[in-house]
Design a protein around this motif. Structure first.
Motif, PDB file in Angstrom:
ATOM      1  N   LEU A   1       0.825  -1.212   0.000  1.00 26.59           N
ATOM      2  CA  LEU A   1       0.000   0.000   0.000  1.00 26.59           C
ATOM      3  C   LEU A   1       0.862   1.266   0.000  1.00 26.59           C
ATOM      4  O   LEU A   1       0.578   2.233  -0.713  1.00 26.59           O
ATOM      5  CB  LEU A   1      -0.925   0.014   1.215  1.00 26.59           C
ATOM      6  N   LEU A   2       1.914   1.239   0.796  1.00 29.59           N
ATOM      7  CA  LEU A   2       2.780   2.412   0.894  1.00 29.59           C
ATOM      8  C   LEU A   2       3.506   2.699  -0.412  1.00 29.59           C
ATOM      9  O   LEU A   2       3.828   3.856  -0.718  1.00 29.59           O
ATOM     10  CB  LEU A   2       3.802   2.233   2.022  1.00 29.59           C
ATOM     11  N   ARG A   3       3.755   1.654  -1.167  1.00 31.10           N
ATOM     12  CA  ARG A   3       4.443   1.841  -2.450  1.00 31.10           C
ATOM     13  C   ARG A   3       3.479   2.195  -3.581  1.00 31.10           C
ATOM     14  O   ARG A   3       3.901   2.408  -4.715  1.00 31.10           O
ATOM     15  CB  ARG A   3       5.201   0.562  -2.816  1.00 31.10           C
ATOM     16  N   GLY A   4       2.203   2.252  -3.280  1.00 35.03           N
ATOM     17  CA  GLY A   4       1.204   2.553  -4.309  1.00 35.03           C
ATOM     18  C   GLY A   4       1.388   3.932  -4.893  1.00 35.03           C
ATOM     19  O   GLY A   4       1.978   4.827  -4.278  1.00 35.03           O
ATOM     20  N   GLU A   5       0.851   4.133  -6.089  1.00 40.82           N
ATOM     21  CA  GLU A   5       1.015   5.411  -6.777  1.00 40.82           C
ATOM     22  C   GLU A   5       0.027   6.460  -6.293  1.00 40.82           C
ATOM     23  O   GLU A   5       0.297   7.661  -6.378  1.00 40.82           O
ATOM     24  CB  GLU A   5       0.851   5.199  -8.287  1.00 40.82           C
ATOM     25  N   ARG A   6      -1.148   6.023  -5.855  1.00 35.54           N
ATOM     26  CA  ARG A   6      -2.168   6.977  -5.442  1.00 35.54           C
ATOM     27  C   ARG A   6      -2.033   7.336  -3.961  1.00 35.54           C
ATOM     28  O   ARG A   6      -1.651   6.503  -3.131  1.00 35.54           O
ATOM     29  CB  ARG A   6      -3.569   6.417  -5.695  1.00 35.54           C
ATOM     30  N   ASP A   7      -2.379   8.585  -3.613  1.00 36.17           N
ATOM     31  CA  ASP A   7      -2.327   9.035  -2.220  1.00 36.17           C
ATOM     32  C   ASP A   7      -3.219   8.202  -1.323  1.00 36.17           C
ATOM     33  O   ASP A   7      -2.894   7.953  -0.153  1.00 36.17           O
ATOM     34  CB  ASP A   7      -2.741  10.508  -2.123  1.00 36.17           C
TER      35      ASP A   7
ATOM     36  N   ALA B   1      11.119  -3.986  10.598  1.00 37.84           N
ATOM     37  CA  ALA B   1       9.840  -3.673   9.964  1.00 37.84           C
ATOM     38  C   ALA B   1       9.660  -2.165   9.842  1.00 37.84           C
ATOM     39  O   ALA B   1       9.203  -1.656   8.805  1.00 37.84           O
ATOM     40  CB  ALA B   1       8.700  -4.283  10.774  1.00 37.84           C
ATOM     41  N   VAL B   2      10.042  -1.431  10.895  1.00 35.13           N
ATOM     42  CA  VAL B   2       9.926   0.033  10.869  1.00 35.13           C
ATOM     43  C   VAL B   2      10.805   0.617   9.762  1.00 35.13           C
ATOM     44  O   VAL B   2      10.388   1.517   9.020  1.00 35.13           O
ATOM     45  CB  VAL B   2      10.293   0.631  12.241  1.00 35.13           C
ATOM     46  N   ALA B   3      12.038   0.113   9.649  1.00 36.39           N
ATOM     47  CA  ALA B   3      12.945   0.602   8.613  1.00 36.39           C
ATOM     48  C   ALA B   3      12.375   0.345   7.222  1.00 36.39           C
ATOM     49  O   ALA B   3      12.466   1.192   6.331  1.00 36.39           O
ATOM     50  CB  ALA B   3      14.311  -0.051   8.767  1.00 36.39           C
ATOM     51  N   ASN B   4      11.765  -0.825   7.055  1.00 34.55           N
ATOM     52  CA  ASN B   4      11.148  -1.145   5.769  1.00 34.55           C
ATOM     53  C   ASN B   4       9.978  -0.217   5.463  1.00 34.55           C
ATOM     54  O   ASN B   4       9.782   0.214   4.323  1.00 34.55           O
ATOM     55  CB  ASN B   4      10.676  -2.603   5.751  1.00 34.55           C
ATOM     56  N   VAL B   5       9.174   0.081   6.468  1.00 37.12           N
ATOM     57  CA  VAL B   5       8.053   1.004   6.302  1.00 37.12           C
ATOM     58  C   VAL B   5       8.560   2.373   5.866  1.00 37.12           C
ATOM     59  O   VAL B   5       8.015   2.997   4.945  1.00 37.12           O
ATOM     60  CB  VAL B   5       7.230   1.113   7.604  1.00 37.12           C
ATOM     61  N   TYR B   6       9.620   2.843   6.521  1.00 32.10           N
ATOM     62  CA  TYR B   6      10.155   4.167   6.187  1.00 32.10           C
ATOM     63  C   TYR B   6      10.665   4.207   4.757  1.00 32.10           C
ATOM     64  O   TYR B   6      10.404   5.158   4.014  1.00 32.10           O
ATOM     65  CB  TYR B   6      11.276   4.540   7.166  1.00 32.10           C
ATOM     66  N   ARG B   7      11.389   3.170   4.366  1.00 34.95           N
ATOM     67  CA  ARG B   7      11.901   3.154   2.988  1.00 34.95           C
ATOM     68  C   ARG B   7      10.757   3.103   1.968  1.00 34.95           C
ATOM     69  O   ARG B   7      10.859   3.661   0.886  1.00 34.95           O
ATOM     70  CB  ARG B   7      12.842   1.959   2.803  1.00 34.95           C
ATOM     71  N   ALA B   8       9.668   2.404   2.350  1.00 37.48           N
ATOM     72  CA  ALA B   8       8.536   2.272   1.422  1.00 37.48           C
ATOM     73  C   ALA B   8       7.795   3.597   1.243  1.00 37.48           C
ATOM     74  O   ALA B   8       7.457   3.986   0.125  1.00 37.48           O
ATOM     75  CB  ALA B   8       7.583   1.185   1.927  1.00 37.48           C
TER      76      ALA B   8
ATOM     77  N   GLY C   1       8.872   6.744   2.251  1.00 38.50           N
ATOM     78  CA  GLY C   1       9.788   7.799   1.839  1.00 38.50           C
ATOM     79  C   GLY C   1       9.533   9.119   2.537  1.00 38.50           C
ATOM     80  O   GLY C   1       8.386   9.454   2.864  1.00 38.50           O
ATOM     81  N   PRO C   2      10.569   9.909   2.773  1.00 38.14           N
ATOM     82  CA  PRO C   2      10.424  11.185   3.499  1.00 38.14           C
ATOM     83  C   PRO C   2       9.638  12.229   2.719  1.00 38.14           C
ATOM     84  O   PRO C   2       9.012  13.106   3.311  1.00 38.14           O
ATOM     85  CB  PRO C   2      11.874  11.629   3.717  1.00 38.14           C
ATOM     86  N   ARG C   3       9.699  12.160   1.404  1.00 31.91           N
ATOM     87  CA  ARG C   3       9.025  13.182   0.597  1.00 31.91           C
ATOM     88  C   ARG C   3       7.525  13.206   0.857  1.00 31.91           C
ATOM     89  O   ARG C   3       6.925  14.276   1.022  1.00 31.91           O
ATOM     90  CB  ARG C   3       9.297  12.918  -0.883  1.00 31.91           C
ATOM     91  N   PHE C   4       6.893  12.018   0.913  1.00 28.61           N
ATOM     92  CA  PHE C   4       5.454  11.946   1.145  1.00 28.61           C
ATOM     93  C   PHE C   4       5.109  12.423   2.559  1.00 28.61           C
ATOM     94  O   PHE C   4       4.122  13.129   2.769  1.00 28.61           O
ATOM     95  CB  PHE C   4       4.958  10.512   0.944  1.00 28.61           C
TER      96      PHE C   4
END
Length: 636
Positions: free
Chosen positions: A27-33, A54-61, A63-66
């Motif tokens: 879901l986090l890697r999805g294109e839509r908001d 798991a937290v690190a993976n969530v953050y990478r998925a 991303g800081p920009r979003f």
């Protein structure tokens, strides 16, 4: 963010059990908001579970920009969306970031660090205590995780937004506790010595904001601000001090004064009063002694003491604390039974005493400037205030002399507290050389023996007394007091050490004071009846090393001529380690002094030249080698 995204965030079904991590990441890697927002709702549970990978993976998925975009939307910096929707975005962004930042690796990431100004803005604008608490927790995690995270708080405006919120927080609330913990963390972690000019501007804002809190608040936070200010301002030779001096407005200085007044006027524990007095000493160290007597305009409708009352309040508070500490130290050192922790108790009291002595020394200098009209204080202290201060200083110096007498009676001459006591006595007697005359005369020999804890000589204790000695030796009685225990030899030895290469580090002012003392002493030798000693010959040899600069030629020559008047060429050349080359060097010093032009308004050098000429004429026939060299170059 658009309104459909907000709807996805607000109507998402309640998750009763966390789905597999992969579903969340998908879901986090999805294109839509809408997908990312749904993923973040699930991610909040993943973060709370505490699985670092798991937290690190969530953050990478995600991303800081979003996450930054989410914060900007919540702050109303992105067009579209209703007020209540923006609140939801802000809450979600802060909650997720706080969860992610519990993993140090994530909190130290540049993307998370870059959110500090935005989170600080949330702190300033939010009216929800829950969001504010979470923001302070998040900011603390970022500050702890890396140096870059801590230094991000020095970016323009960040500190101001945080302090603005602190002033409005309810005393005793969780938010206040978290905010103060964050500030304490930053104060102790940030190293100003390595900061750029831009970052130092942020630290300057931290000091000025802390000063306002110190003045305005009347809660436990006032003491927290006091401790942080003393920590920041007591660092010696800090580049932060230069920035503070450059602030054009003096409001922060007056805030410090208001806060110190409140601490000293109210019934608070002694340790807090010591902190307030330390802060006063820091302000005088950074801004000059006249800070204590300057008159400031104060905002925030604060009640301010007059300058005269403030000066006396600080002095009297310091005097009370000194009296208590001297009494406690004497008891611990000489009367209490030997118990564990006594050494640490003594050390702490010695450190506190050193702080108070330093403050009183600065007040002595300030009072001296006010009395003599030197300096340019904004406010002139009344004569009655000066007299009251001098009376109080006299009483305190008498107590310090009693403390030294106690040490003498117990055979103690080594210790940093004793050296500090010698220093403050010397500072006061420099301004009032005949104060406490009987006690000082009886203790002078003992003071000349005092050594610091880690020193192997009494060099510094003698240096502290030179300003007073240079004045009292202008009279025969003062010379007799010095000669009564061979103190003149100690002063000569002190001067020799100053001139020796690789010897004690000391300023030229002390060297000239030592010279003045010896010149005065030798001028009165006939009245004092002192025999020639080898120490005088050592000084002659030392003058050759010292007198290589034009600024000291006249003084060195004056000493040289007076020393040679006590002996003869034949006797000197018979002494070991003294030869014709030394006589030749001394001759050159005399020649340079006789050739030197003296400004019309320099009465001191004119007087010294008269001593050189008349002295040379008295002994020239006893020094044929010197006479031959001198008269080849000048006519005497």
């Amino acid at each position: 963010m658009d309104s459909s995204s907000a709807t996805a965030a607000t109507v998402a079904p309640v998750v009763t059990s966390a789905p597999p991590l992969e579903d969340c990441l998908r879901l986090l890697r999805g294109e839509r908001d809408e997908q990312k927002l749904a993923g973040l709702l699930v991610a909040a549970n993943v973060c709370r579970a505490g699985d670092a990978d798991a937290v690190a993976n969530v953050y990478r998925a995600v991303g800081p920009r979003f996450l930054r975009r989410l914060l900007n939307t919540g702050l109303g910096k992105v067009e579209g969306g209703k007020e209540e929707e923006r609140e939801a975005y802000m809450r979600l962004a802060v909650t997720v970031l706080a969860g992610l930042a519990r993993v140090p690796e994530v909190a130290a990431d540049e993307g998370v660090v870059s959110t500090v100004p935005l989170v600080a803005e949330v702190v300033a604008k939010s009216t929800d205590p829950a969001i504010t608490e979470e923001c302070f927790e998040l900011l603390s995690l970022i500050a702890i995780a890396s140096e870059d995270g801590a230094y991000e708080f020095c970016e323009p405006g960040v500190i101001d937004m945080i302090f603005l919120q602190i002033l409005s927080l309810t005393d005793g609330s969780k938010c206040v506790e978290l905010a103060i913990n964050l500030l304490q963390l930053l104060v102790h972690k940030l190293k100003v010595d390595t900061m750029s000019s831009e970052k130092l501007q942020g630290m300057t804002r931290m000091v000025t904001c802390l000063a306002r809190i110190f003045a305005v608040l009347h809660t436990a936070v006032k003491f927290d601000a006091l401790h942080m200010l003393t920590f920041l301002l007591s660092q010696k030779e800090s580049p932060l001090h230069d920035f503070l001096r450059s602030i054009p407005a003096s409001i922060w200085e007056s805030h410090i004064r208001v806060g110190i007044t409140a601490i000293l006027q109210n019934r608070v524990v002694s340790s807090e009063k010591l902190h307030a007095l330390l802060l006063a000493e820091c302000m005088m160290s950074i801004l000059g002694e006249d800070w204590l007597s300057e008159d400031f305009e104060v905002q925030d409708n604060q009640n301010v003491l007059s300058v005269d009352k403030f000066v006396l309040l600080v002095l009297e508070s310091a005097r009370v604390e000194v009296a208590v500490l001297l009494n406690e130290l004497a008891y611990l050192k000489y009367e209490s039974s030997k118990i564990s922790q006594t050494d640490e108790a003594i050390s702490q009291k010695q450190r506190n005493l050193a702080i108070l002595f330093s403050l009183i020394e600065r007040i002595i200098k300030m009072i001296s400037n006010a009395s003599s009209g030197e300096g340019a204080p904004i406010h002139t202290i009344r004569e009655s205030t000066i007299m009251q201060a001098i009376t109080g200083l006299n009483e305190t110096i008498n107590l310090v002399l009693d403390f030294l007498q106690d040490a003498k009676d117990h055979g103690q001459w080594k210790g940093d507290d004793l050296l500090a006591a010698a220093r403050i006595v010397g500072s006061y007697l420099a301004e009032a050389p005949y104060a406490c005359k009987e006690k000082t005369g009886n203790l002078l020999e003992f003071i000349f023996s005092i050594e610091g804890q880690d020193e192997s000589s009494s060099f510094y204790s003698i240096c502290f007394m030179l300003p007073m000695l240079s004045q009292i030796t202008m009279e025969v009685d003062g010379c007799r007091t010095l000669a009564s225990f061979g103190g003149h030899k100690a002063v000569i030895d002190c001067l020799v050490k100053m001139t020796e290469q690789g010897g004690m580090t000391i300023d030229n002012g002390s060297m000239f004071l030592a010279c003045d003392t010896i010149i005065n002493f030798m001028s009165n030798m006939k009245s004092v009846h002192i025999p020639v000693d080898y120490c005088f010959i050592r000084l002659l040899k030392a003058l050759v090393t010292w007198a290589d600069a034009s600024s000291v030629t006249m003084t060195a020559s004056c000493l040289c001529v007076m020393l040679l008047d006590m002996t003869s060429e034949k006797f000197l050349l018979s002494c070991s380690h003294f030869d014709a080359n030394i006589l030749g060097s001394l001759s050159e010093i005399i020649i340079r002094s006789l050739q030197q032009d003296i400004p019309d308004d320099d009465s001191e050098q004119f007087k010294q030249k008269q001593i050189i000429v008349s002295g040379y004429k008295r002994w020239a026939d006893r020094f044929p080698r010197v006479k031959d060299v001198v008269e080849q170059h000048v006519s005497v």
